[in-house]
Scaffold this motif. Structure first.
Motif, PDB file in Angstrom:
ATOM      1  N   LEU A   1      -9.621  12.778   2.146  1.00 47.32           N
ATOM      2  CA  LEU A   1      -9.487  11.460   1.695  1.00 47.32           C
ATOM      3  C   LEU A   1      -8.191  11.326   0.667  1.00 47.32           C
ATOM      4  CD1 LEU A   1     -13.144  10.620   1.134  1.00 47.32           C
ATOM      5  CD2 LEU A   1     -11.808   9.373   2.680  1.00 47.32           C
ATOM      6  N   GLY A   2      -7.646  12.498   0.471  1.00 46.52           N
ATOM      7  CA  GLY A   2      -6.588  12.599  -0.288  1.00 46.52           C
ATOM      8  C   GLY A   2      -6.825  12.293  -2.109  1.00 46.52           C
ATOM      9  N   ILE A   3      -7.981  12.591  -2.497  1.00 49.72           N
ATOM     10  CA  ILE A   3      -8.402  12.609  -3.839  1.00 49.72           C
ATOM     11  C   ILE A   3      -8.903  14.035  -4.234  1.00 49.72           C
ATOM     12  CG2 ILE A   3      -9.397  10.175  -3.330  1.00 49.72           C
ATOM     13  CD1 ILE A   3     -12.270  11.405  -3.059  1.00 49.72           C
TER      14      ILE A   3
ATOM     15  N   LEU B   1      -9.353   5.689   9.733  1.00 50.38           N
ATOM     16  CA  LEU B   1      -7.955   5.340   9.068  1.00 50.38           C
ATOM     17  C   LEU B   1      -7.495   4.124   9.193  1.00 50.38           C
ATOM     18  CD1 LEU B   1      -7.669   8.115  11.366  1.00 50.38           C
ATOM     19  CD2 LEU B   1      -6.078   8.772   9.334  1.00 50.38           C
ATOM     20  N   ALA B   2      -6.779   3.785   8.406  1.00 50.69           N
ATOM     21  CA  ALA B   2      -5.981   2.284   8.437  1.00 50.69           C
ATOM     22  C   ALA B   2      -4.928   2.329   8.196  1.00 50.69           C
ATOM     23  CB  ALA B   2      -6.722   1.414   7.078  1.00 50.69           C
ATOM     24  N   ASP B   3      -3.869   1.975   9.306  1.00 54.25           N
ATOM     25  CA  ASP B   3      -2.440   2.233   9.279  1.00 54.25           C
ATOM     26  C   ASP B   3      -2.087   3.564   9.099  1.00 54.25           C
ATOM     27  OD1 ASP B   3      -2.034  -0.481   9.845  1.00 54.25           O
ATOM     28  OD2 ASP B   3      -1.972  -0.913   7.786  1.00 54.25           O
ATOM     29  N   GLY B   4      -2.908   4.506   9.701  1.00 49.30           N
ATOM     30  CA  GLY B   4      -2.724   6.008   9.834  1.00 49.30           C
ATOM     31  C   GLY B   4      -3.311   6.747   8.268  1.00 49.30           C
ATOM     32  N   GLN B   5      -3.654   5.907   7.270  1.00 47.46           N
ATOM     33  CA  GLN B   5      -4.017   6.678   6.215  1.00 47.46           C
ATOM     34  C   GLN B   5      -5.431   6.652   6.214  1.00 47.46           C
ATOM     35  OE1 GLN B   5      -1.692   7.796   3.901  1.00 47.46           O
ATOM     36  NE2 GLN B   5      -0.427   7.379   5.370  1.00 47.46           N
ATOM     37  N   PRO B   6      -6.002   7.776   5.347  1.00 43.87           N
ATOM     38  CA  PRO B   6      -7.484   7.995   5.231  1.00 43.87           C
ATOM     39  C   PRO B   6      -8.291   6.893   4.733  1.00 43.87           C
ATOM     40  CG  PRO B   6      -6.459   9.547   3.919  1.00 43.87           C
ATOM     41  CD  PRO B   6      -5.286   8.885   4.684  1.00 43.87           C
ATOM     42  N   VAL B   7      -9.274   6.267   5.114  1.00 42.35           N
ATOM     43  CA  VAL B   7     -10.203   5.180   4.451  1.00 42.35           C
ATOM     44  C   VAL B   7     -11.493   5.643   3.936  1.00 42.35           C
ATOM     45  CG1 VAL B   7     -11.232   2.949   4.666  1.00 42.35           C
ATOM     46  CG2 VAL B   7      -8.767   3.510   5.354  1.00 42.35           C
TER      47      VAL B   7
END
Length: 251
Positions: A203-205, A136-142
């Motif tokens: 990943l939110g896709i 994660l980057a700043d809590g968002q999935p990468v």
């Protein structure tokens, strides 16, 4: 194929209309019921199509108001570089101005499959430690990753479980160095792939979206593979670039 499903067909048609400029950033889109009628599909199909485009970042839903065209997400560059001290992921995210973190789960005594055994130059069935990562980057999935390390290399050492103990969370290179295994080279092969349901969920896709699968293997100074991993990066969010170190004295 996943992209032949009705909701993805509808999503593709709405996406094309947005990209053609039929609705500008900030414009409100027709209702889901209107899309269902227009494309001769059920309400649930129209709902899933719009939700798919919200996940992509093309649209945004506003509670009690409707669905709007949003400013496109920036597609950022992920630089795959030469070996660095410490965690390469944390270093890359720091370059982007973000805080890189990850969650993981390790399992010991996992028999190597034929393809993993070939990558690690061991026999099928030889025992490995397998670790699943969610970055994660700043809590968002990468990105996602799954790594394998032969227990013949790390068994009986303090680094058997990659992210546990005093040598956890410092990266493969430094961890291996702590048991006198010196990584000298790495090979990384990028391949295009489509997101599975599990990968898309994290990943939110959308299922079937394009991802880059990076097959990476680390080798010690004798050319022995000591770790291999599959890394999954969503193409819609990140482009992959490679930084290659050049010795000016060789030219």
């Amino acid at each position: 194929m996943p992209r032949d499903t009705p909701y993805l067909q509808v999503a593709a048609k709405i996406r094309a209309r947005v990209q053609a400029g039929e609705w500008a950033v900030g414009d409100k889109l027709p209702s889901r019921a209107r899309f269902a009628e227009e494309y001769d599909v059920g309400p649930s199909v129209a709902q899933r199509a719009v939700e798919c485009l919200i996940v992509e970042g093309l649209l945004e839903g506003r509670a009690g108001s409707g669905t709007y065209v949003r400013k496109p997400r920036e597609r950022r560059r992920m630089v795959r570089s030469r070996l660095r001290e410490g965690s390469p992921f944390r270093s890359k995210m720091r370059d982007q101005g973000s805080e890189g973190t990850w969650e993981c789960n390790s399992r010991a005594r996992v028999p190597a499959t034929e393809d993993i055994a070939e990558r690690l130059a061991i026999e099928p069935g030889d025992l490995c430690v397998m670790t699943d990562y969610e970055f994660l980057a700043d809590g968002q999935p990468v990105q996602l990753a799954r790594s394998w390390e032969p227990m013949a290399v790390t068994g009986g050492t303090p680094i058997l479980l990659p992210e546990m103990g005093p040598r956890g969370k410092i990266g493969v290179v430094e961890r291996m160095r702590s048991i006198d295994v010196h990584i000298a080279t790495a090979i990384e092969m990028p391949r295009p792939a489509r997101a599975t349901r599990e990968q898309a969920h994290f990943l939110g896709i959308s299922v079937g979206d394009l991802v880059t699968q990076l097959e990476r293997t680390y080798f010690d100074a004798e050319g022995r593979p000591v770790e291999t991993a599959d890394i999954i990066v969503p193409d819609i969010r990140w482009e992959i670039a490679y930084e290659i170190e050049v010795d000016p004295h060789r030219f």
